[in-house]
Each structure stands twice: as structure tokens, then as C-alpha cells.
Design an enzyme around this catalytic site. Structure first.
Site, PDB file in Angstrom:
ATOM      1  N   LYS A   1     -10.222   3.450  -5.489  1.00 18.87           N
ATOM      2  CA  LYS A   1      -8.768   3.624  -5.609  1.00 18.87           C
ATOM      3  C   LYS A   1      -8.144   2.288  -5.947  1.00 18.87           C
ATOM      4  O   LYS A   1      -8.684   1.235  -5.590  1.00 18.87           O
ATOM      5  CB  LYS A   1      -8.186   4.107  -4.272  1.00 18.87           C
ATOM      6  CG  LYS A   1      -6.839   4.778  -4.414  1.00 18.87           C
ATOM      7  CD  LYS A   1      -6.985   6.242  -4.785  1.00 18.87           C
ATOM      8  CE  LYS A   1      -5.670   6.940  -4.946  1.00 18.87           C
ATOM      9  NZ  LYS A   1      -5.846   8.391  -5.095  1.00 18.87           N
TER      10      LYS A   1
HETATM   11  P1  NAD Z   1       4.290  11.857  -7.744  1.00 20.10           P
HETATM   12  O1  NAD Z   1       4.682  10.438  -7.790  1.00 20.10           O
HETATM   13  O2  NAD Z   1       4.255  12.656  -8.991  1.00 20.10           O
HETATM   14  O3  NAD Z   1       5.209  12.652  -6.714  1.00 20.10           O
HETATM   15  C1  NAD Z   1       5.385  12.281  -5.377  1.00 20.10           C
HETATM   16  C2  NAD Z   1       6.530  13.105  -4.828  1.00 20.10           C
HETATM   17  O4  NAD Z   1       6.668  12.853  -3.433  1.00 20.10           O
HETATM   18  C3  NAD Z   1       7.873  12.768  -5.464  1.00 20.10           C
HETATM   19  O5  NAD Z   1       8.609  13.980  -5.606  1.00 20.10           O
HETATM   20  C4  NAD Z   1       8.528  11.860  -4.435  1.00 20.10           C
HETATM   21  O6  NAD Z   1       9.927  11.856  -4.529  1.00 20.10           O
HETATM   22  C5  NAD Z   1       8.039  12.545  -3.183  1.00 20.10           C
HETATM   23  N1  NAD Z   1       8.158  11.750  -1.971  1.00 20.10           N
HETATM   24  C6  NAD Z   1       7.858  10.456  -1.776  1.00 20.10           C
HETATM   25  N2  NAD Z   1       8.132  10.113  -0.526  1.00 20.10           N
HETATM   26  C7  NAD Z   1       8.616  11.224   0.081  1.00 20.10           C
HETATM   27  C8  NAD Z   1       9.079  11.514   1.371  1.00 20.10           C
HETATM   28  N3  NAD Z   1       9.109  10.579   2.316  1.00 20.10           N
HETATM   29  N4  NAD Z   1       9.492  12.779   1.652  1.00 20.10           N
HETATM   30  C9  NAD Z   1       9.476  13.731   0.704  1.00 20.10           C
HETATM   31  N5  NAD Z   1       9.037  13.517  -0.538  1.00 20.10           N
HETATM   32  C10 NAD Z   1       8.632  12.277  -0.834  1.00 20.10           C
HETATM   33  O7  NAD Z   1       2.869  11.866  -7.003  1.00 20.10           O
HETATM   34  P2  NAD Z   1       1.753  12.989  -7.062  1.00 20.10           P
HETATM   35  O8  NAD Z   1       0.802  12.645  -8.145  1.00 20.10           O
HETATM   36  O9  NAD Z   1       2.389  14.339  -7.017  1.00 20.10           O
HETATM   37  O10 NAD Z   1       0.997  12.685  -5.686  1.00 20.10           O
HETATM   38  C11 NAD Z   1       1.465  13.199  -4.455  1.00 20.10           C
HETATM   39  C12 NAD Z   1       0.350  13.111  -3.445  1.00 20.10           C
HETATM   40  O11 NAD Z   1      -0.781  13.835  -3.929  1.00 20.10           O
HETATM   41  C13 NAD Z   1      -0.172  11.705  -3.163  1.00 20.10           C
HETATM   42  O12 NAD Z   1      -0.603  11.659  -1.825  1.00 20.10           O
HETATM   43  C14 NAD Z   1      -1.370  11.589  -4.080  1.00 20.10           C
HETATM   44  O13 NAD Z   1      -2.314  10.627  -3.630  1.00 20.10           O
HETATM   45  C15 NAD Z   1      -1.924  12.986  -3.975  1.00 20.10           C
HETATM   46  N6  NAD Z   1      -2.799  13.399  -5.078  1.00 20.10           N
HETATM   47  C16 NAD Z   1      -2.356  13.395  -6.361  1.00 20.10           C
HETATM   48  C17 NAD Z   1      -3.206  13.828  -7.364  1.00 20.10           C
HETATM   49  C18 NAD Z   1      -2.763  13.938  -8.805  1.00 20.10           C
HETATM   50  O14 NAD Z   1      -3.549  14.437  -9.628  1.00 20.10           O
HETATM   51  N7  NAD Z   1      -1.553  13.548  -9.138  1.00 20.10           N
HETATM   52  C19 NAD Z   1      -4.514  14.212  -7.060  1.00 20.10           C
HETATM   53  C20 NAD Z   1      -4.926  14.210  -5.739  1.00 20.10           C
HETATM   54  C21 NAD Z   1      -4.054  13.801  -4.749  1.00 20.10           C
END
Ligand code: NAD
Length: 440
Positions: A125
Site C-alpha cells: 500500500k
Molecule cells: P473515495 O475517495 O472515492 O470516497 C471516499 C468517500 O468517503 C467520500 O464520499 C468521502 O467524502 C467519504 N468520507 C470520508 N470521510 C468520511 C467520514 N468521516 N464520514 C462519512 N464519509 C466520509 O474512496 P473509495 O475508493 O470509495 O474508498 C473508500 C474505502 O474503500 C476506503 O477505505 C478504501 O481503502 C476502500 N477500498 C477502495 C477500493 C477501490 O477500488 N476504490 C477497493 C478496496 C477498498
């Protein structure tokens, strides 16, 4: 703007449990779960010691010229937790909360995630401590290229293959593949990174892939719990890549999405949001508060934390880590939690949730669709042959469904919750790979 600060500044306040484990520290939280699985599996000391620490931690300080002519120095990380099962795989996060222990924990989670879905990767990561939204596009590009250049010896299609995570997207991946290729005699090497735009060798189905596995595992869990999707409600925390596609696909399966949120606010609508229409009408790069009044006059703004405690059937935390803790776990009313985010539940809250009879589809299973389709992207780049979206979705669904069943079966066999079961499946495979590779 993203001024360089000491790493420790970003660490959450310490809160050690009775066991001496600091559950606010994501790496210690990860280790607590790993050790619980290693105890049951009777993993020997050698494999336990190897897997308790990352193989490699790279920490860089990146000077970047900002648009106003000043120079700012940003902290960047890349952590390789394990390459026992193959080259390390894992996203790059741009957020102010990025710190060494967070990146180490996220890297280890990638090791367990790749193992639980049985794809030939280890875990890694990366992250840069910055406020991605406050950077101009040009600043973000310069920062990204500086990071890619500093990691040119770390990244590689057979070494370490990054992908998007919070605060990064296909554009960022495009700059990285371009910079990496330039540093390799301009040879285009698309397999060095996944989550690329389609035109640069990305895979069909990648954007929705993580939300899709949130949906597939949710439906599988609902079948086990004999819950009817058409009579069920869901609250989705986080409306970014994972949360928005998760909500859209769950709605397609008949669930009523009654609550959504982002970092700016949470909204509740008992009649349910129309997620399909929201996708069609609004630019989802903007925060919910910019369009919610136009969309749904009845939507009630609620406290951001209250979204976790709503009287819903399914809760899908899809934002950040450590939102379900010992402080609020006993207030959760959902029968099923599907963890779209990485690490949304602190390790010491697991037992509270388990005792309430709530089923958890743990992060390393529920959000594994992203890395699974990233694997397909890497395979397609190397073969120079591209799948249709249907082929990608079918292959990913098959892998995710098999992983869910293996974990469910393990939880029944060992009479443990789904989280520990997922760790048992994953740790067993990785420890065996470490053992097979022998010693020197
Ligand atoms: P992103 O940046 O697209 O979206 C994150 C979202 O969470 C946004 O809407 C943001 O406003 C919101 N957010 C942040 N802090 C917050 C809070 N305190 N309360 C409510 N909402 C809040 O990110 P993503 O890619 O959707 O990733 C989200 C999670 O999923 C992370 O933990 C990431 O590690 C995990 N993840 C993502 C992927 C991927 O393919 N994108 C894959 C596996 C895991």
C-alpha cells in the site's frame, strides 16, 4: 494546503485495551486479528514473525513546486507487507490522515485480501499525506510524478503494482504509468499499475468492481440469513467510488437505500433515495450537500455518526477506517454489516458485534472485487487481449462468491465469526506459501 508535518501528528489518540493493544492504531488492530488466527491455526514462530512485520517500508519526502511558486514538501510512503504469494498489490491513498502505521496496516490487509480471494499477489500500500481536494490538477500531477519517480525502483509489473485508493483515481494512475514508462526508456509498461483509464489499458468493469463485490457478498449473506432484499433497507456510509456503486448495485437488487453520507454530511430518507437517478443527474465528484436539496426535499440531515446507528437491515460502511468502535458498536441495529471500506471496525469492537448476533462480511472479502478486477487488468495488459465487461463481471463474481463460501464454511467449521474465519482462510494460505519458499 498540504504542509509537511511530523507523521505522529496524524495518529489518532491512543486508547489501549485491556490486552495492551492500542486499538486506535490500525496496525496493532490488524496484528490482533492476525495473531488470533495464527493461534487457532498454530502457525509456527518463524512464519508468525515474518508475517508480523512488513517486508519493506519506503518513506520519501517530496518537494513540489506549488502554483503560487512556493515549494512544499510532502510525506510519501510505500509499504510492502508480503510477497509470499506474488508481487505486492495495493492502492495509493492521498489523505491528510495518511501515516506510517496506517499504510502498514493497509498493506497487510492487502496480503490477507489477495489470499482470501486466492489471486497470485502479495500485499502493499502507498500513500501521500496531503489534502487531495485542495490541490490544483497541476499540483496533483507534479506531486504524483514526483512520487512515481521516487518509487521507480519499488514499482514494477513483477514487483509491486499500485492502484487507486481514497483521493486517487484513473487520472493519477495515468500519470504514474506515464512517469514509470519514461523512466524505463519510454517503453510503455501498462501492467505496472491498475485502475488506469480504459484508453491506457484499463479494464472494463474496474470502476464499479469494488461496489459490485459489496453487492454480491451482501446478497450472499442475505441468502444465508434468509433476508429478502426487496423488503430490506440499507444505510451506506461514504459516497465515493465504493459507496456510490455499492448503493447503485444494491438498489438494482431491490434494497431500499435510506441513508447516504460523505465527509460533509449524512442524509436520511425513509422513502429511500433513487440512486440510479442520482447517478444520471449529478456529478458525483461533488459532495452530497451540493445536490441533495434538488434531489430529495424530504431528506433529513442527520449527524454523520448517526448513520451507523439507524434502524436498517444492512449497514455498509464504505468510507474510512475505525468508524465502528467500542463506543458505538452496541448501538448498531442492522442485522448485517458489509464492510466496503478497509478496516471500518476497530478490532476490539468485533466481539461486541458478534455477541449481538450481527453478521459481518469483513472488508477483505466484501471489497475484494477491486483487487480482483485489478488482477484481470494486469493479466489483460500482459496478454494484450481485453475482456468484455460481461466477461470481467462474470469472472469477478465467481471468485468473490467462492471466497465468501470458503469463509462462511470456515466460520461454521470453527464456530467463529466471519472476520476471524476470513483471517483463518487467508493466514493459512500465506503462511503455507512462506513455508514452501523455505529459508536462507
Ligand atoms: P473515495 O475517495 O472515492 O470516497 C471516499 C468517500 O468517503 C467520500 O464520499 C468521502 O467524502 C467519504 N468520507 C470520508 N470521510 C468520511 C467520514 N468521516 N464520514 C462519512 N464519509 C466520509 O474512496 P473509495 O475508493 O470509495 O474508498 C473508500 C474505502 O474503500 C476506503 O477505505 C478504501 O481503502 C476502500 N477500498 C477502495 C477500493 C477501490 O477500488 N476504490 C477497493 C478496496 C477498498
Amino acid at each position: 494546503m498540504c504542509a509537511k508535518k511530523k507523521t505522529e501528528d496524524a495518529k489518532p489518540a491512543a486508547g489501549k485495551g485491556a490486552s495492551g493493544v492500542d486499538y486506535n492504531n490500525p496496525y496493532e488492530s490488524m496484528l490482533a486479528r492476525f495473531n488470533a488466527a495464527a493461534d487457532i491455526l498454530k502457525i509456527n514462530d518463524r512464519e508468525r514473525a515474518i508475517l508480523s512485520v512488513p517486508e519493506k517500508v519506503v518513506n520519501v519526502n517530496l518537494p513540489v513546486v506549488m502554483d503560487d511558486g512556493t515549494t512544499q514538501v510532502f510525506e510519501g510512503y510505500r509499504v510492502i507487507h508480503s510477497t509470499a504469494m506474488g508481487p505486492s498489490k495495493g492502492g495509493i491513498r492521498y489523505a491528510m490522515e495518511v501515516h506510517a502505521d496506517e499504510v502498514k496496516a493497509l498493506a497487510a490487509w492487502m496480503t490477507w485480501k489477495c489470499a482470501v480471494v486466492n489471486i497470485p499477489y502479495g500485499g502493499g500500500k502507498g500513500g501521500i499525506k496531503c489534502n487531495s481536494r485542495a490541490l490544483s490538477v497541476d499540483e496533483k500531477e507534479r506531486l504524483t510524478r514526483a512520487y512515481a519517480a521516487s518509487m521507480s525502483e519499488v514499482f514494477g509489473p513483477d514487483l509491486d503494482i499500485p492502484a487507486p485508493d481514497m483521493g486517487t483515481d484513473g487520472n493519477v494512475m495515468a500519470w504514474i504509468v506515464d512517469e514509470y514508462s519514461k523512466m524505463n526508456n519510454n517503453k510503455y509498461i501498462p501492467a505496472v499499475i491498475t485502475g488506469k483509464p480504459l484508453l491506457l489499458g484499463g479494464s472494463k468493469g474496474r470502476t464499479a468492481a469494488t461496489g459490485r463485490s459489496v453487492m454480491t457478498t451482501c446478497i450472499q449473506a442475505m441468502e444465508k440469513l434468509k433476508m429478502d432484499p426487496k423488503k430490506s433497507t440499507v444505510a451506506v456510509q461514504g459516497f465515493g467510488n465504493v459507496g456510490s456503486y455499492g448503493a447503485l448495485l444494491l438498489e438494482e437488487k431491490g434494497l431500499k437505500v435510506v441513508a447516504i453520507s460523505d465527509h460533509k454530511g449524512a442524509y436520511y430518507s425513509p422513502k429511500g433515495f433513487n440512486i440510479k437517478r442520482i447517478f444520471e443527474k449529478y456529478d458525483l465528484r461533488n459532495t452530497i450537500d451540493t445536490w441533495i436539496d434538488k434531489e430529495d426535499k424530504d431528506a433529513k440531515r442527520i449527524d454523520n455518526k448517526a448513520i451507523l446507528e439507524l434502524d436498517v437491515d444492512v449497514l455498509a460502511p464504505c468510507a474510512i477506517e475505525n468508524v465502528i468502535t467500542t463506543e458505538n458498536a452496541h448501538k448498531i441495529k442492522a442485522k448485517l454489516i458489509v464492510e466496503g471500506a478497509n478496516g471500518p471496525t476497530a478490532a476490539d469492537a468485533d466481539e461486541i458485534i458478534h455477541k449481538q448476533g450481527i453478521m459481518v462480511v469483513p472488508d477483505i472479502v466484501a471489497n475484494a472485487g477491486g483487487v480482483t478486477v485489478s488482477y484481470f487488468e494486469w493479466v489483460q495488459n500482459r496478454r494484450g487481449h481485453y475482456y468484455t465487461e460481461e466477461e470481467v463481471n462474470d469472472r469477478a463474481d465467481r471468485i468473490i462468491k467462492e471466497a465468501f463460501e470458503a469463509v462462511y464454511q470456515m466460520s461454521k467449521d470453527k464456530k467463529v465469526g466471519m472476520r476471524l474465519a476470513a483471517y483463518l482462510v487467508a493466514v493459512q494460505r500465506v503462511a503455507e506459501a512462506v513455508h514452501l519458499k523455505g529459508k536462507y
